[in-house]
Design a protein around this motif. Sequence first.
Motif, PDB file in Angstrom:
ATOM      1  N   PRO A 177       5.225   7.158  10.322  1.00 60.29           N
ATOM      2  CA  PRO A 177       3.778   7.415  10.396  1.00 60.29           C
ATOM      3  C   PRO A 177       2.992   6.227   9.860  1.00 60.29           C
ATOM      4  CG  PRO A 177       4.925   9.314   9.498  1.00 60.29           C
ATOM      5  CD  PRO A 177       5.939   8.209   9.586  1.00 60.29           C
ATOM      6  N   PRO A 178       1.889   5.858  10.513  1.00 58.53           N
ATOM      7  CA  PRO A 178       1.126   4.680  10.082  1.00 58.53           C
ATOM      8  C   PRO A 178       0.455   4.833   8.729  1.00 58.53           C
ATOM      9  CG  PRO A 178      -0.054   5.874  11.792  1.00 58.53           C
ATOM     10  CD  PRO A 178       1.315   6.501  11.701  1.00 58.53           C
ATOM     11  N   PHE A 179       0.214   6.081   8.289  1.00 62.73           N
ATOM     12  CA  PHE A 179      -0.417   6.278   6.990  1.00 62.73           C
ATOM     13  C   PHE A 179      -0.134   7.692   6.511  1.00 62.73           C
ATOM     14  CE2 PHE A 179      -3.495   6.927  10.392  1.00 62.73           C
ATOM     15  CZ  PHE A 179      -3.868   8.238  10.182  1.00 62.73           C
ATOM     16  N   LEU A 180      -0.305   7.911   5.218  1.00 65.38           N
ATOM     17  CA  LEU A 180      -0.133   9.226   4.628  1.00 65.38           C
ATOM     18  C   LEU A 180      -1.354  10.085   4.937  1.00 65.38           C
ATOM     19  CD1 LEU A 180       1.291   8.189   1.152  1.00 65.38           C
ATOM     20  CD2 LEU A 180       2.559   9.151   3.067  1.00 65.38           C
ATOM     21  N   PRO A 181      -1.231  11.407   4.814  1.00 63.78           N
ATOM     22  CA  PRO A 181      -2.404  12.263   5.040  1.00 63.78           C
ATOM     23  C   PRO A 181      -3.577  11.811   4.182  1.00 63.78           C
ATOM     24  CG  PRO A 181      -0.423  13.592   4.806  1.00 63.78           C
ATOM     25  CD  PRO A 181      -0.028  12.178   4.485  1.00 63.78           C
ATOM     26  N   GLU A 182      -4.742  11.865   4.772  1.00 66.94           N
ATOM     27  CA  GLU A 182      -5.932  11.357   4.090  1.00 66.94           C
ATOM     28  C   GLU A 182      -6.255  12.197   2.865  1.00 66.94           C
ATOM     29  OE1 GLU A 182     -10.611  10.393   5.105  1.00 66.94           O
ATOM     30  OE2 GLU A 182      -9.211  10.967   6.675  1.00 66.94           O
ATOM     31  N   MET A 183      -6.569  11.508   1.779  1.00 65.56           N
ATOM     32  CA  MET A 183      -6.965  12.203   0.562  1.00 65.56           C
ATOM     33  C   MET A 183      -8.368  12.764   0.734  1.00 65.56           C
ATOM     34  SD  MET A 183      -4.622  12.133  -1.759  1.00 65.56           S
ATOM     35  CE  MET A 183      -5.442  12.294  -3.335  1.00 65.56           C
ATOM     36  N   PRO A 184      -8.677  13.862   0.047  1.00 67.04           N
ATOM     37  CA  PRO A 184     -10.021  14.429   0.147  1.00 67.04           C
ATOM     38  C   PRO A 184     -11.085  13.429  -0.296  1.00 67.04           C
ATOM     39  CG  PRO A 184      -8.517  15.930  -0.983  1.00 67.04           C
ATOM     40  CD  PRO A 184      -7.798  14.634  -0.827  1.00 67.04           C
ATOM     41  N   VAL A 185     -12.230  13.535   0.309  1.00 66.08           N
ATOM     42  CA  VAL A 185     -13.333  12.645  -0.038  1.00 66.08           C
ATOM     43  C   VAL A 185     -13.941  13.082  -1.367  1.00 66.08           C
ATOM     44  CG1 VAL A 185     -15.622  11.853   0.649  1.00 66.08           C
ATOM     45  CG2 VAL A 185     -13.840  12.158   2.370  1.00 66.08           C
ATOM     46  N   VAL A 186     -14.190  12.126  -2.242  1.00 67.89           N
ATOM     47  CA  VAL A 186     -14.860  12.406  -3.508  1.00 67.89           C
ATOM     48  C   VAL A 186     -16.325  12.040  -3.332  1.00 67.89           C
ATOM     49  CG1 VAL A 186     -14.947  11.924  -5.962  1.00 67.89           C
ATOM     50  CG2 VAL A 186     -12.762  11.874  -4.768  1.00 67.89           C
ATOM     51  N   TRP A 187     -17.195  12.987  -3.508  1.00 69.82           N
ATOM     52  CA  TRP A 187     -18.606  12.743  -3.262  1.00 69.82           C
ATOM     53  C   TRP A 187     -19.216  11.861  -4.349  1.00 69.82           C
ATOM     54  CZ3 TRP A 187     -15.933  17.180  -2.497  1.00 69.82           C
ATOM     55  CH2 TRP A 187     -15.916  17.665  -1.195  1.00 69.82           C
ATOM     56  N   ASN A 188     -20.287  11.174  -3.969  1.00 66.71           N
ATOM     57  CA  ASN A 188     -21.068  10.358  -4.904  1.00 66.71           C
ATOM     58  C   ASN A 188     -20.221   9.282  -5.581  1.00 66.71           C
ATOM     59  OD1 ASN A 188     -23.253  12.076  -4.384  1.00 66.71           O
ATOM     60  ND2 ASN A 188     -22.575  13.500  -5.980  1.00 66.71           N
ATOM     61  N   SER A 214       4.036  -6.731  11.119  1.00 64.65           N
ATOM     62  CA  SER A 214       3.655  -5.401  11.596  1.00 64.65           C
ATOM     63  C   SER A 214       2.707  -4.715  10.622  1.00 64.65           C
ATOM     64  CB  SER A 214       4.910  -4.545  11.799  1.00 64.65           C
ATOM     65  OG  SER A 214       4.569  -3.235  12.203  1.00 64.65           O
ATOM     66  N   ILE A 215       2.995  -4.841   9.331  1.00 62.17           N
ATOM     67  CA  ILE A 215       2.140  -4.220   8.315  1.00 62.17           C
ATOM     68  C   ILE A 215       0.740  -4.827   8.347  1.00 62.17           C
ATOM     69  CG2 ILE A 215       1.796  -3.966   5.825  1.00 62.17           C
ATOM     70  CD1 ILE A 215       4.877  -3.821   5.590  1.00 62.17           C
ATOM     71  N   MET A 216       0.675  -6.147   8.451  1.00 63.35           N
ATOM     72  CA  MET A 216      -0.630  -6.809   8.471  1.00 63.35           C
ATOM     73  C   MET A 216      -1.399  -6.520   9.766  1.00 63.35           C
ATOM     74  SD  MET A 216      -1.048  -8.271   5.548  1.00 63.35           S
ATOM     75  CE  MET A 216      -0.185  -6.825   4.916  1.00 63.35           C
ATOM     76  N   GLN A 217      -0.673  -6.284  10.853  1.00 68.10           N
ATOM     77  CA  GLN A 217      -1.380  -5.909  12.083  1.00 68.10           C
ATOM     78  C   GLN A 217      -1.932  -4.495  11.972  1.00 68.10           C
ATOM     79  OE1 GLN A 217       0.139  -7.249  15.807  1.00 68.10           O
ATOM     80  NE2 GLN A 217      -0.636  -5.496  16.941  1.00 68.10           N
ATOM     81  N   SER A 218      -1.235  -3.623  11.241  1.00 63.43           N
ATOM     82  CA  SER A 218      -1.738  -2.259  11.065  1.00 63.43           C
ATOM     83  C   SER A 218      -3.043  -2.249  10.272  1.00 63.43           C
ATOM     84  CB  SER A 218      -0.687  -1.393  10.362  1.00 63.43           C
ATOM     85  OG  SER A 218      -0.515  -1.777   9.007  1.00 63.43           O
ATOM     86  N   VAL A 219      -3.252  -3.256   9.418  1.00 59.13           N
ATOM     87  CA  VAL A 219      -4.528  -3.367   8.696  1.00 59.13           C
ATOM     88  C   VAL A 219      -5.673  -3.540   9.692  1.00 59.13           C
ATOM     89  CG1 VAL A 219      -5.857  -4.766   7.065  1.00 59.13           C
ATOM     90  CG2 VAL A 219      -3.433  -4.330   6.645  1.00 59.13           C
ATOM     91  N   VAL A 220      -5.419  -4.331  10.737  1.00 58.89           N
ATOM     92  CA  VAL A 220      -6.440  -4.575  11.759  1.00 58.89           C
ATOM     93  C   VAL A 220      -6.539  -3.402  12.730  1.00 58.89           C
ATOM     94  CG1 VAL A 220      -7.115  -6.103  13.665  1.00 58.89           C
ATOM     95  CG2 VAL A 220      -6.158  -7.068  11.563  1.00 58.89           C
ATOM     96  N   ASP A 221      -5.407  -2.810  13.069  1.00 59.51           N
ATOM     97  CA  ASP A 221      -5.409  -1.731  14.062  1.00 59.51           C
ATOM     98  C   ASP A 221      -5.979  -0.426  13.512  1.00 59.51           C
ATOM     99  OD1 ASP A 221      -4.307  -3.440  15.891  1.00 59.51           O
ATOM    100  OD2 ASP A 221      -2.243  -2.739  15.606  1.00 59.51           O
ATOM    101  N   SER A 222      -5.658  -0.108  12.249  1.00 52.78           N
ATOM    102  CA  SER A 222      -6.064   1.206  11.741  1.00 52.78           C
ATOM    103  C   SER A 222      -6.416   1.206  10.260  1.00 52.78           C
ATOM    104  CB  SER A 222      -4.935   2.224  11.974  1.00 52.78           C
ATOM    105  OG  SER A 222      -3.733   1.804  11.339  1.00 52.78           O
ATOM    106  N   GLY A 223      -6.518   0.036   9.648  1.00 49.81           N
ATOM    107  CA  GLY A 223      -6.779  -0.027   8.215  1.00 49.81           C
ATOM    108  C   GLY A 223      -8.173  -0.522   7.884  1.00 49.81           C
ATOM    109  N   THR A 224      -8.279  -1.239   6.776  1.00 47.27           N
ATOM    110  CA  THR A 224      -9.589  -1.671   6.287  1.00 47.27           C
ATOM    111  C   THR A 224     -10.260  -2.705   7.181  1.00 47.27           C
ATOM    112  OG1 THR A 224      -8.470  -3.304   4.879  1.00 47.27           O
ATOM    113  CG2 THR A 224      -9.038  -1.179   3.874  1.00 47.27           C
ATOM    114  N   ALA A 225      -9.493  -3.325   8.082  1.00 48.48           N
ATOM    115  CA  ALA A 225     -10.069  -4.333   8.985  1.00 48.48           C
ATOM    116  C   ALA A 225     -10.205  -3.817  10.413  1.00 48.48           C
ATOM    117  CB  ALA A 225      -9.211  -5.601   8.964  1.00 48.48           C
TER     118      ALA A 225
END
Length: 243
Positions: A152-163, A40-51
């Motif tokens: 929940p599939p992931f924690l709240p998104e961290m703020p984007v760090v520019w540059n 399930s964890i590895m499928q979440s990588v494809v469904d909503s993660g880096t893949a």
Amino acid sequence: LHYLDRIETASGEIIAEFERPRRSGFEKVLEPGHADMMLSIMQSVVDSGTARSLRTSFGLHGTLMGKTGTTQNQSDGWFIGYNSELVTGVWVGAEQPQIHFRTLYRGQAAKTALPIFGDYMKQIYRDKRFRHIRYAKYETPPEMVLALLDCPPFLPEMPVVWNMDDASVDEITVWSRTVDAIAPEELEALLHENPRRRNESLRNYANRIRRKYERQGNRDERRQQRKDFWEAILFGEKKDGGN
């Protein structure tokens, strides 16, 4: 059961062959429930993660698991993708680690190894001879396992760090550790108020943000102490006795 029988080149030349072990000699290395969780964890990588681009860009649907991997300084990019019928590994890199991508943005496995896997799987999906791979499925996990995975599939998104395009993996790791104690909403406000300076390293930027946060916390604490002091003097009797 699946076995590694042999290793062949693209032209069919056999490099190595292996003898299958006896069934009685198998040792259990993972409990079935734990294996279901990992699937399930590895499928979440494809469904909503880096893949997830395998779904959105390459249009690969159905049961598919995988994991990206990027080594230090973007010297290597890996992607391992699989279902119940096929396991495939892709590596992008050079013999010498000194040869690497300059930035994580361009050198991460999601940008190097994963697209190769995506194109490869699209060809398999189109070939009628491999329908059993395209429509392969795992058995549905038991209800107890599904209940444990109901989160929940992931924690709240961290703020984007520019540059951050010029940052190495080590610098990003240092950044994460340095600002880890700051709540996401507070960190986002600090980043807006204190943008990264030109030519400022990510390490120095992280330390500057942390110092700002600590100073802000000290100011808030002193402000609250002054407020409590004057409230005790002006309204202490009302709070205690109502007079």
